[in-house]
Design an enzyme around this catalytic site. Structure first.
Site, PDB file in Angstrom:
ATOM      1  N   ALA A 255       0.818  -1.211   0.000  1.00  0.00           N
ATOM      2  CA  ALA A 255       0.000   0.000   0.000  1.00  0.00           C
ATOM      3  C   ALA A 255       0.849   1.258   0.000  1.00  0.00           C
ATOM      4  CB  ALA A 255      -0.914  -0.008   1.220  1.00  0.00           C
ATOM      5  N   LYS A 256       0.227   2.327  -0.460  1.00  0.00           N
ATOM      6  CA  LYS A 256       0.886   3.631  -0.521  1.00  0.00           C
ATOM      7  C   LYS A 256       1.470   4.025   0.819  1.00  0.00           C
ATOM      8  CE  LYS A 256      -0.929   6.727  -4.023  1.00  0.00           C
ATOM      9  NZ  LYS A 256      -2.077   7.546  -4.354  1.00  0.00           N
TER      10      LYS A 256
END
Ligand code: GLU
Length: 483
Positions: A255-256
């Site tokens: 994830a970011k």
């Protein structure tokens, strides 16, 4: 056989996720392995997701990663436009959709939001995935025309059969058979006149003569519908390679917020573009040997897309750090100094030989920002505790350390030539004369001149860099502390 042509088709939505970088890399390697062309197509038709400046990120990333496209918005070789919004403006997608309507492979749908929401809710109640119920397929040609004339908003949907099967092939997953009753009549042209990704990718890949499509396996479930489109037009189907996702160490999608999910994140952490690319090549693909460090040319030579793995690839930052350190070790001096000296200059403002400092850490760092913490003691002797002089294995403690430092101080005071060999000779003569172990002299000496438990290089290297005056000053401080 036709020339291999692959394309990277990013949607400009921000920083480039390492998964997208990997897709681009595999596309590039497939094309170059076969002497083919690698294209860049910007898929910017999803206005809601468009991010200002993201197209520049795409160009910069590809350039830095060394994935040079042969065709693209800035290099039109006759297959343009290469920006999807510019393609929309030509009206071509609507034309192709109308061809399908003519063939009975697509139809106009005038259902409003409320009706579609109801369909969704009912499907949900039955515990099923919502599917359009072909309501508007019943309209006669005249009814459709009347609605179009009256300006009723519409979409154009694919008309999929409800019986039989569709088979498609993916290089990694083999033949996949999907019952046609599972195929939703997906929207091809939206109410705003824009094509959906699902439609545009087929049209564009065909018109651009793409032979191999690499993408994330989130698209795998749509591939049967794409095949039906290709078949409806009578077009050749490209080779599909749907890559598994990249996960974090907890096997969740990377994830970011991990802070390491994009190429730009990694550059900011001090990773080298070459090391990132090398690592990403192996994040889901393995060569036919246990080689791990590859130049781009070697990757091009070795890359065999049938060896891409079907299981999710874990993004291993520890491995990437190791790889980066290998790249740093192999750098020629000039390039290494280009990276290292600016980092060193941020910490060392004293008149020291910073190239020597750089040489000392070259084999001891994983990323360049690591340098700072390793060399700060050259600038200033840190506050340290005398407990540091006590080392079990070296058999040192504060008492014998004090003795050693006191005895060695005049020897170093008398030394004129402060080079490593001379310093070493003084120390070794002292050890021989005293009849002690090397460590009993060198541990206190290094502690005194560095004030640190761990240093790049030993006492001699540190003393040479510090010079006579500063080395002596630090030895005297050590004596004072221990007294
Ligand atoms: N624009 C799509 C994406 O960024 C491209 C997918 C594909 O490669 O077909 O996910």
């Amino acid at each position: 056989m036709s020339k291999v042509r692959t394309r990277f088709a990013p949607s400009p939505t921000g920083r480039m996720h390492v998964g997208n970088l990997r897709t681009a890399l595999y596309e590039y390697l497939i094309a170059k392995h076969e002497g083919g062309d690698f294209l860049l197509r910007i898929e910017d038709t999803d206005q809601n997701r468009y991010v200002e400046g993201a197209t520049e990120i795409v160009y910069n990333t590809l350039a830095k990663a060394g994935l040079i496209h042969d065709e693209g918005p800035d290099k039109d070789k006759g297959y343009g436009p290469y920006v999807q919004s510019e393609r929309v403006a030509t009206g071509m997608y609507l034309e192709y959709a109308k061809q399908l309507v003519e063939k009975g492979e697509a139809y106009y749908c005038f259902c409003d939001k409320e009706r579609l929401e109801d369909l969704h809710k009912e499907a949900e109640k039955r515990g099923e995935v919502a599917k359009y119920d072909k309501h508007c397929l019943q309209l006669t040609k005249e009814e459709v025309q009347a609605k179009l004339d009256a300006g009723v908003p519409y979409v154009i949907r694919q008309n999929n059969p409800t019986e039989g099967h569709t088979v498609f092939n993916d290089i990694l997953y083999g033949d996949i058979t999907v019952p046609n009753e599972d195929l939703d009549d997906m929207v091809l042209i939206k109410a705003d006149g824009y094509p959906t990704y699902n439609f545009a990718n087929v049209i564009d890949d065909h018109l651009m003569e793409i032979t191999h499509v690499v993408r994330g396996n989130e698209y795998l479930s749509s591939a049967a519908k794409y095949n039906r489109l290709y078949e409806a037009f009578g077009w050749d189907i490209p080779i599909y390679i749907h890559c598994p996702i990249i996960t974090d160490e907890n096997h969740k999608k990377l994830a970011k917020r991990s802070g390491s999910s994009s190429f730009e994140d990694l550059l900011e952490q001090g990773f080298l573009p070459e090391a990132i690319v090398n690592y990403m090549a192996l994040c889901g693909w393995s060569p036919n040997s246990d080689q791990e460090i590859f130049t781009m040319d070697e990757l091009i030579k070795e890359f065999d897309y049938t060896r891409i793995s079907k299981s999710p690839a874990v993004f291993d930052i520890v491995k990437l750090k190791w790889m980066n350190s290998e790249y740093i070790k192999k750098m020629d001096d000039e390039t290494y100094y280009e990276y290292a000296l600016p980092v060193i200059k941020e910490t060392i403002t004293k008149d020291l030989d910073i190239k020597k400092i750089a040489d000392l850490v070259k084999t001891r760092i994983e990323v360049f920002p690591d340098i700072t913490e390793k060399i700060d003691f050259f600038q200033e002797l840190p506050e340290y505790d005398i407990a540091m002089y006590t080392h079990k294995k070296m058999k040192t403690n504060s008492e014998n350390s004090l003795e050693v430092l006191k005895e060695m101080l005049p020897l170093f005071e008398a030394l004129e030539d402060y080079s490593i060999p001379s310093i070493e000779k003084v120390a070794m003569d002292y050890v021989a004369g005293k009849g002690c172990k090397n460590g009993q002299a060198l541990w206190p000496l290094r502690t005194a001149v560095s004030g640190k438990q761990m240093t790049p290089g030993g006492a001699y290297e540190i003393m040479e860099i510090l010079g006579k005056e500063e080395s002596l000053r630090r030895i005297r401080i050590g004596i004072e502390k221990l007294s």
